[in-house]
Design a protein around this motif. Structure first.
Motif: not given
Length: 213
Positions: A7-11, A15-16, A162-163, A169-174
């Protein structure tokens, strides 16, 4: 909670979406400039709308129908899926109301604050509901192959964007989550993200003169 499915990408997508809804709320609360003009000029607004619609329509088209067949004799779970679909149905009219307010130079700005509050409540409530109840049902009723097909279709609908999508989607990911997600991608995608996509995304300044977080 521990899931059998990844479920990593779902979460991370959830979050994004929350992150951008908070940015939109900050923009519409500004008093020193026209929030409609600021929001309408922001690339981030167009990205938020596009990626939110892809996420929800892929669930509606690919995920819920599979689950409805598997859960045909479980009325409580079917009621949950119906609630997911009903919550999704509230989103597009909200986005359209935002665009209408942005396009209205006379009184549109007066509606943006209330619309932003509604969006934050509706979207936030839906994501919380999905995470607290629906993901567990997904985990029990969707096979790994079906889950992979959902992810692949989601990617297809993002397409050439996708670029921008991956940095978004990773803008604010840890750092840990970013590393985990990238580690599951082909090496050429990892390299493109590190060497090109992330820098290009940052250079776009997707929220214009508004404050990023």
């Amino acid at each position: 909670m521990t899931y059998q499915l990844d479920m990593t990408m779902m979460f991370t997508v959830h979050d994004a979406l929350r992150r951008d809804a908070e940015r939109i709320a900050r923009i519409t609360a500004r008093m020193d400039d026209d929030p409609g003009r600021l929001l309408g000029a922001a690339v981030g607004w167009e990205m938020f709308k596009a990626y939110l619609r892809v996420h929800h329509t892929t669930e509606d088209d690919l995920l819920w129908p599979v689950m409805e067949r598997t859960l045909a004799d479980r009325p409580d779970e079917l009621a949950l899926l119906a609630a997911m679909e009903a919550e999704h149905a509230l989103i597009d009219p909200l986005l359209e109301a935002f665009d209408a307010a942005i396009a209205d130079p006379d009184t549109g700005h007066e509606r943006l604050g209330d619309l932003s509050d509604t969006l934050t409540g509706v979207l936030g409530g839906h994501l919380k509901h999905e995470e607290s109840e629906a993901l567990a049902v997904i985990d029990l009723s969707v096979t790994p192959e079906q889950w992979q097909a959902f992810g692949q279709e989601h990617g297809k609908r993002i397409g050439a964007d996708s670029t921008r999508y991956l940095p978004w989607v990773l803008d604010s990911a840890s750092e840990e989550r970013t590393a985990l997600i990238l580690s599951r991608m082909p090496e050429h995608i990892q390299a493109a993200y590190r060497d090109e996509w992330r820098a290009a995304y940052d250079a776009m300044n997707v929220w214009g003169r508004t404050e990023r977080s």
